[in-house]
Design a protein around this motif. Structure first.
Motif, short mmCIF file in Angstrom:
data_model
loop_
_atom_site.label_atom_id
_atom_site.label_comp_id
_atom_site.label_asym_id
_atom_site.label_seq_id
_atom_site.Cartn_x
_atom_site.Cartn_y
_atom_site.Cartn_z
N TYR A 1 34.36 41.50 32.45
CA TYR A 1 34.98 41.29 33.77
C TYR A 1 34.73 39.88 34.29
N ILE A 2 33.51 39.37 34.11
CA ILE A 2 33.14 38.08 34.69
C ILE A 2 33.40 36.89 33.75
N GLU A 3 33.88 37.16 32.56
CA GLU A 3 34.14 36.08 31.60
C GLU A 3 35.08 35.03 32.20
N GLY A 4 34.63 33.78 32.25
CA GLY A 4 35.44 32.70 32.81
C GLY A 4 35.63 32.78 34.31
N PHE A 5 34.84 33.58 34.97
CA PHE A 5 34.98 33.83 36.41
C PHE A 5 33.86 33.11 37.14
N ASP A 6 34.05 31.81 37.40
CA ASP A 6 32.96 31.04 37.99
C ASP A 6 33.25 30.50 39.39
N LYS A 7 34.49 30.61 39.85
CA LYS A 7 34.84 30.14 41.20
C LYS A 7 35.91 31.04 41.81
N ALA B 1 41.55 37.30 43.09
CA ALA B 1 41.04 37.19 41.72
C ALA B 1 40.01 38.28 41.44
N ILE B 2 39.30 38.71 42.47
CA ILE B 2 38.29 39.75 42.31
C ILE B 2 38.93 41.09 41.94
N MET B 3 40.07 41.38 42.53
CA MET B 3 40.74 42.66 42.31
C MET B 3 41.88 42.58 41.29
N ASP B 4 42.03 41.46 40.63
CA ASP B 4 43.08 41.28 39.61
C ASP B 4 43.02 42.43 38.60
N PRO B 5 44.10 43.21 38.48
CA PRO B 5 44.09 44.36 37.58
C PRO B 5 43.75 43.99 36.13
N LYS B 6 44.18 42.84 35.68
CA LYS B 6 43.87 42.41 34.31
C LYS B 6 42.36 42.22 34.14
N ARG B 7 41.73 41.63 35.14
CA ARG B 7 40.27 41.43 35.10
C ARG B 7 39.56 42.77 35.30
N ARG B 8 40.02 43.58 36.24
CA ARG B 8 39.37 44.85 36.58
C ARG B 8 39.45 45.89 35.48
N GLU B 9 40.35 45.71 34.51
CA GLU B 9 40.50 46.72 33.46
C GLU B 9 39.22 46.93 32.66
#
Length: 110
Positions: free
Chosen positions: A42-48, A61-69
């Motif tokens: 989930y946090i990969e590449g998520f720095d800002k 960006a926090i709730m992005d379905p692609k990230r949240r999957e």
């Protein structure tokens, strides 16, 4: 100054520490410590993130379905990110949050 929040997921025995730092350009820099493989994805590449990501959850960006999957619907990490960012932005009182210590969900017996 930084703001740090820990998500203790007692159901799955995982813990994630989220640290937020408001930088000079108005972005919120994030750093994480976690023992969860799903959160690591989930946090990969998520720095800002931007302040909009925590004030309006639509298109966040926090709730992005692609990230949240990568996380379950009950995962507290997205909420921990929001809490850390709100603290860093001054939208939550650090004094008040330190005095209450935690926010929690209680599973009631039937």
């Amino acid at each position: 100054m930084t703001s740090t929040v820990t998500a203790n997921m007692n159901v799955c025995s995982k813990k994630t520490k989220v640290t937020a730092l408001l930088n000079d350009s108005g972005e919120i820099e994030l750093s994480f410590e976690t023992d969860c493989a799903n959160v690591k994805k989930y946090i990969e590449g998520f720095d800002k993130i931007s302040p909009d990501d925590v004030t309006t959850l639509t298109n966040s960006a926090i709730m992005d379905p692609k990230r949240r999957e990568h996380c379950s619907a009950t995962c507290l990490v997205p909420s921990a990110i929001v809490h850390a960012a709100w603290l860093e932005l001054g939208m939550l009182s650090k004094t008040r949050t330190q005095s209450v210590g935690s926010v929690n969900i209680t599973f009631e017996k039937d």
